[in-house]
Design an enzyme around this catalytic site. Structure first.
Site, PDB file in Angstrom:
ATOM      1  CB  ALA A  13      -0.974   0.039   1.229  1.00 55.51           C
ATOM      2  CD  GLU A  50       3.478   6.331   3.170  1.00 62.46           C
ATOM      3  OE1 GLU A  50       4.654   6.888   3.150  1.00 62.46           O
ATOM      4  OE2 GLU A  50       3.361   5.305   2.740  1.00 62.46           O
ATOM      5  CG  HIS A 102       2.511   0.507   7.704  1.00 59.61           C
ATOM      6  ND1 HIS A 102       3.543   0.049   8.283  1.00 59.61           N
ATOM      7  CD2 HIS A 102       2.968   1.403   6.991  1.00 59.61           C
ATOM      8  CE1 HIS A 102       4.561   0.668   7.680  1.00 59.61           C
ATOM      9  NE2 HIS A 102       3.968   1.308   6.698  1.00 59.61           N
ATOM     10  CD  GLU A 103       0.288   2.070   3.965  1.00 64.12           C
ATOM     11  OE1 GLU A 103       1.108   3.340   3.671  1.00 64.12           O
ATOM     12  OE2 GLU A 103       1.160   1.130   3.973  1.00 64.12           O
ATOM     13  CD  GLU A 155       7.655   3.302   5.249  1.00 63.58           C
ATOM     14  OE1 GLU A 155       6.788   2.383   5.820  1.00 63.58           O
ATOM     15  OE2 GLU A 155       7.559   3.869   4.151  1.00 63.58           O
TER      16      GLU A 155
END
Length: 821
Positions: free
Chosen positions: A265, A267, A298-299, A321
């Site tokens: 993915a 962001e 996470h995103e 990250e």
């Protein structure tokens, strides 16, 4: 030469940041043509006093430039940069250009759905591919506002970072989007095509209402678990706003599944793009469902850490990250995934340990001298080791102190660019600790410590390999209770030196780093290892089991114990494993053993034995259970007899087990590799599954046909054909999937003779697929090792050098493991 090698250096970026302040991009992009898109850009920026009259540059890759003027004067273009001469205090650059769409997933990618011929576009700009779309100062610390106008076919949907509206003009729509807040160019988003809104909702608080939407292409929309995704997203909003002390800083939050996506993915502010691999049209292991949830979280974390506050340069990519990876697991627990740290240990940390033991290992804070270095450092150290190190920091300073420092960091640096020292200062202030020594130990060094322990009378002596670091660890003592191995005592200590002795009770199993607070390989004592060999599946905590499975795997990878022992351990205990992610990782590790760690003379026998054992376990497993699904998938991967596989290809499986279309494709592919079926059966399967997924499965199956002619044709298409990034990936996988490695003997020399040219002729993503996917791991020999390092040492391509150096390590490790056998 590969486009990505036309790299911007850190030194150039620092100079440009000192010279310029970028204000605004006005972009008009026309995507009505099938072959190319048109861009009209107006960019305003100012120059520092010392830069007035001097020259700088702006990035633009692979465009046809029809007009380019800086302050009314023509500027030159070399295919990668526009030269900006005679800078003034206030400057306006006006550029008109065009470019072909990408088929590699870099820049502005175009995809046509083979099912209904609907068209789809999406942008992918990280780390430096906005320059493939429009002229841009391509570095994260030159933030600016973006004003986007898009001309598209009238029946398309167009999405970007901000909300937009359109006016129809015959068969086209002219879209205008709200101007963005200041942001880095790698976060720019343009998604256009026949996307459908699968679901919409909102995140509502007393102060704001944020629209939430899920989008996908028409032919995949039915399979999207939209409500589940929205539930996870809302849980993430609640967790992050509370923990970070800052409300969601942007206007909306779209999540768009896009085809042929290279990453998991991305962001992009307000418009996150997600791989379609996370659209499940059939049953998948729960490990995949949980991985999707963590990816979503996470995103979302990046909206604060990365997007609101952004790294100054890519040296701090790790923090961007690693932070998102760490807090996404915290958020996952909040969202109901109580075993998220087990997943982290089984998958992410295994990735980190492998990466950190390669010749190409690097400190967590890497030396990103240019964009070539950045491209190859989206790796297990940047993501997983960094997240592991942050978890160790939190164990040391405390969660509340850590989050207090993060809240102060966001408050001070919102909308700006920072370096790690800025965050460290706030963490020191919040915790009252001097963290400089910790940073040196953990962030500026390389390698993973091994923690080993032995029993001496009434004590346990723990030894850590050099260089010693400070480790905050838990120590668990396990005894048999009701026929289970249950923790009966626990303590936390700091390991500060090479040898540490602690008083200890007698227990069948002692586990150092119980709770997985630190980053280290584990070597249990003799008594514990003996108990675990017989009773590993009896441990009643999933994270502890994962830690000990990891220790068994490390011993196997390091050539300390035979791969046959590890395979036996799996067959003995995997049936009792309840955590999907642990099962998933174990079966992948078994594949590595069978493919690489067994001598070729014995590989087929052990593979048959393992496949038989896996099928017996599948028959014993609960019908329709997660583990049964994974065991059947593993059986198909390793089977070398066709009867059961043929039944699965016909969608006939075990009683109570539903064979999906995707599984039937996997079974058919195995039959192809066995030489039992061929083109006509592939065509028939594709006729029944005329979808994009079926198309890719057929591409892979055709490359698996075990004849010299089929392999030659596949090699030709791979090396010279007009394939999209995902078609290429599937064809490469099929090409190397053979039961008789001699079939690929001619391609060992071909690989080493051609890989430099293949790299030179490709974009980075394509080149990486070719270099990794075509590498002759089917020929694990001393000659392969020597040729690999020879090409690595002579190539002029930094990315290729690194990949080949790592592959050389893999061959060497495999040779050591085979010798141990």
């Amino acid at each position: 030469m590969s486009d990505i090698s036309q790299a911007i250096t850190r030194e150039q970026a620092q100079l440009r940041a000192a010279q310029l302040e970028v204000h605004h991009y006005r972009l008009e992009i026309d995507v009505t043509d099938d072959a190319e898109f048109q861009v009209d850009a107006v960019i305003t920026f100012s120059a520092s006093q010392g830069a007035i009259g001097h020259t700088s540059f702006i990035d633009l890759l692979g465009h046809q430039v029809s007009s380019a003027k800086l302050n009314g004067t023509d500027v030159s273009y070399d295919g990668a940069q526009l030269a900006l001469a005679n800078l003034q205090q206030d400057n306006e650059l006006v550029v008109s250009s065009s470019s072909q769409y990408s088929t590699t997933g870099e820049g502005l990618h175009r995809y046509v759905d083979p099912f209904d011929e609907a068209e789809y576009l999406y942008s992918q700009c990280e780390p430096a591919d906005a320059r493939r779309i429009f002229p841009v100062f391509e570095q994260p610390d030159l933030k600016a506002t973006f004003e986007l106008h898009v001309t598209a076919p009238a029946h398309w949907t167009v999405l970007s970072n901000e909300p937009g509206d359109f006016a129809l003009d015959d068969d086209v729509a002219r879209w205008t989007f709200d101007t963005t807040p200041v942001m880095s160019s790698y976060l720019f988003a343009l998604i256009a095509g026949e996307y459908t809104q699968v679901a919409q909702s909102s995140w509502d608080t007393e102060s704001a209402s944020v629209p939430l939407s899920i989008w996908a292409r028409k032919s995949m929309a039915f399979h999207v678990d939209a409500e589940e995704m929205l539930d996870i997203t809302r849980a993430g909003f609640a967790f992050y706003e509370e923990q970070f002390g800052v409300a969601y800083p942007f206007t909306k939050y779209d999540q768009i599944f896009v085809p042929e996506f290279n990453a998991g993915a991305m962001e992009n502010i307000g418009a996150v793009t997600i791989t379609e691999s996370y659209i499940f049209r059939s049953a998948v292991p729960q490990a995949m469902v949980q991985r999707r949830a963590i990816t979503i979280l996470h995103e979302l974390a990046h909206m604060w850490f990365g997007n609101l506050v952004t790294m100054r340069w890519w040296d701090d990519l790790w923090l961007n990250e690693s932070f998102a990876e760490f807090v996404s697991h915290l958020a996952a627990i909040h969202a109901g995934y109580s075993d998220a740290w087990t997943t982290f240990n089984a998958a992410e940390k295994t990735w980190a340990y492998r990466q950190d033991q390669l010749a190409t290992t690097h400190p967590v804070i890497a030396d990103m001298v240019d964009l070539d270095a950045v491209a190859v450092n989206f790796d297990g150290i940047t993501y997983a080791k960094g997240a592991s190190v942050l978890r160790q920091l939190v164990a040391w300073v405390g969660t509340e102190h850590f989050m207090a420092g993060v809240r102060a960091y966001f408050t001070e640096h919102a909308w700006s660019n920072t370096e790690f020292s800025d965050l460290l200062r706030h963490l020191e202030a919040a915790s009252g600790r001097d963290l400089a020594g910790w940073a040196d130990e953990w962030l500026h060094s390389t390698g993973v410590n091994t923690l080993s322990w032995q029993r001496h009378e009434d004590s346990v002596v723990i030894t850590q390999s050099q260089p010693a670091r400070q480790h905050r660890v838990g120590i668990g003592f396990y005894d048999v209770i009701n026929d289970r191995l249950t923790r009966t005592d626990f303590l936390e200590i700091d390991l500060k030196s090479e040898v540490t002795a602690i008083a200890a009770q007698e227990s069948p199993v002692i586990v150092v780093n119980d709770g997985d607070l630190t980053y280290a390989k584990l070597r249990p004592d003799t008594t514990s290892l003996s108990t675990l060999t017989e009773r590993l599946g009896d441990i009643d905590d999933s994270l502890t089991r994962s830690l000990l499975w990891g220790a068994a795997w490390d011993k196997t990878r390091d050539g300390e114990i035979s791969g046959s022992w590890f395979l036996k351990l799996i067959l003995q205990h995997i049936g009792a494993e309840t955590d999907s992610s642990v099962v998933f990782s174990l079966l992948r590790q078994a594949t590595t053993v069978l493919d690489n760690f067994l001598p070729s003379s014995q590989g087929s026998g052990y593979r048959e034995q393992f496949a038989t054992g896996i099928w017996e376990l599948a028959q014993e497993a609960e019908a329709g259970s997660d583990i049964q699904l994974q065991l059947v998938q593993a059986y198909i991967r390793h089977a070398r007899h066709d009867a059961v596989v043929a039944q699965l290809a016909e969608k006939r499986g075990l009683e109570g087990f539903s064979v999906s279309t995707d599984m039937s494709w996997s079974a058919l592919q195995r039959l192809v590799a066995l030489g039992e079926v061929g083109e006509s059966e592939i065509d028939a399967a594709l006729a029944e599954d005329d979808s994009s997924t079926g198309h890719l499965a057929a591409v892979q199956a055709r490359a698996m046909i075990p004849t010299s002619d089929a392999k030659a044709e596949a090699w030709e298409q791979i090396s010279t054909g007009d394939l999209t990034n995902l078609e290429l990936r599937h064809m490469v996988m099929g090409f190397g999937d053979v039961h008789d490695p001699q079939l690929l003997d001619p391609y060992v020399d071909k690989y080493f003779d051609q890989i430099n040219q293949l790299w030179a002729d490709s974009s980075f993503e394509t080149a990486e697929t070719l270099a990794l996917g075509l590498f002759p791991m089917w020929a694990i020999t001393e000659r392969t090792a020597q040729r690999t390092i020879s090409v690595a040492e002579t190539t002029s391509y930094t990315g290729l050098e690194r990949i080949l150096t790592e592959l050389h390590d893999d061959v060497r490790r495999a040779l050591t493991a085979q010798a141990t056998f």
